[in-house]
Motif scaffolding. Structure first.
Motif, PDB file in Angstrom:
ATOM      1  N   LEU A 150      10.639   7.099  -8.265  1.00 55.73           N
ATOM      2  CA  LEU A 150      10.175   8.033  -7.245  1.00 55.73           C
ATOM      3  C   LEU A 150      11.198   9.147  -7.025  1.00 55.73           C
ATOM      4  CD1 LEU A 150       8.791   5.528  -4.557  1.00 55.73           C
ATOM      5  CD2 LEU A 150       7.587   6.545  -6.503  1.00 55.73           C
ATOM      6  N   TYR A 194       1.056   6.189  -1.975  1.00 55.54           N
ATOM      7  CA  TYR A 194       2.282   5.683  -1.349  1.00 55.54           C
ATOM      8  C   TYR A 194       1.971   4.815  -0.137  1.00 55.54           C
ATOM      9  CZ  TYR A 194       5.278   8.731  -4.192  1.00 55.54           C
ATOM     10  OH  TYR A 194       5.944   9.338  -5.222  1.00 55.54           O
ATOM     11  N   SER A 200       2.948   0.939   0.112  1.00 55.17           N
ATOM     12  CA  SER A 200       3.822   0.512   1.209  1.00 55.17           C
ATOM     13  C   SER A 200       3.252  -0.694   1.937  1.00 55.17           C
ATOM     14  CB  SER A 200       4.025   1.667   2.201  1.00 55.17           C
ATOM     15  OG  SER A 200       4.720   2.731   1.598  1.00 55.17           O
TER      16      SER A 200
END
Length: 283
Positions: A119, A240, A244
């Motif tokens: 990332l 994302y 997460s």
């Protein structure tokens, strides 16, 4: 070692994403679709549809040479020597105090050629750390004399195609070729478009693939995928957010400085042999 200028650039799919109503943001040095209006979340798409996202802001680099394998075995928590060609592993990279600098997906072509995907959040520090160890020497003798680090992010695009029907969609493109199994990757032709196809289903907890291909080919493949009525757009922020939720331990690496690898949340990312940087301090 070869580096690349970090000037802001638009994703090769910027025009396509604009026409589809995307909201944009800059991730690292790439401006790309962050989200789309009035779209279902990835969790809602994962069973009956497929989602398609532009992940071209990911950092992609190659590590090659006769010392590539021992270099990655020393620096990462993955069992690099145990990987076979065509296999991948998610790994942590620690400093000497067992604090996590970054995580990366490592792809092994063979013992002399690897690819790392990471990332943007910690990449400047991560790159500096990787380069420092690549250049490490003692009294004029380099620790890894036969090693080359190259950065490919500006040359290739990355797509994510996932969800319950993603395998069905890809099967229309590969003819007699076989899709890679979980934690494997293959170089395939998708209707004559060459791409590295990485099975990341274990990371997403449902069928999911990352596709790496030349910038010049990505618009054509994107348009083709979007011709399927059960393929929906997803943005980088959507991806994302979903990851997460699935892996809060990985998300926490980027939410505060220097998470400790001592936490039990990271035990599955650490190989039993602790002979990597930062490993001796981990019980």
């Amino acid at each position: 070692m070869e580096s690349e200028a970090q000037s802001i650039q638009k994703s090769p799919l910027f025009q396509e994403e604009s026409l589809l109503g995307a909201h944009f943001e800059v991730d690292g040095f790439v401006e790309l679709a962050s989200s789309y209006p009035n779209k279902l979340g990835i969790s809602a798409l994962s069973d009956t549809k497929a989602y398609l996202a532009d992940l071209s802001s990911l950092n992609v680099m190659t590590i090659s040479g006769e010392d590539a394998q021992i270099y990655l075995q020393t620096l990462s928590t993955a069992n690099i020597e145990g990987l076979k060609g065509g296999e991948s592993s998610l790994a942590l990279f620690l400093n000497a105090q067992s604090e996590i600098i970054d995580s990366a997906l490592i792809l092994k072509n063979d013992e002399f050629n690897f690819m790392l995907i990471s990332l943007q959040e910690n990449f400047e520090e991560f790159r500096a750390w990787l380069e420092a160890y690549a250049a490490l020497d003692k009294e004029g003798t380099k620790a890894f004399p036969n090693l080359e680090l190259s950065y490919l992010s500006s040359q290739i695009s990355v797509l994510a195609l996932g969800g319950g029907v993603s395998e069905h969609v890809l099967s229309d493109y590969i003819d007699t070729q076989a899709l890679p199994a979980q934690e494997h990757f293959s170089s395939l032709l998708l209707d004559a478009i060459p791409a590295v196809v990485i099975n990341v289903s274990q990371l997403f907890n449902h069928p999911a693939y990352m596709l790496m291909l030349q910038n010049t080919d990505v618009v054509r493949l994107f348009r083709s995928f979007m011709s399927f009525e059960h393929v929906e757009n997803a943005g980088l922020k959507d991806i994302y957010h979903y990851l997460s939720e699935q892996h809060p331990e990985l998300a926490s690496i980027y939410q505060a400085d220097y998470q400790s690898a001592h936490s039990s949340a990271y035990k599955n990312y650490l190989r039993k042999n602790k002979n990597y940087i930062g490993g001796k301090l981990i019980e």
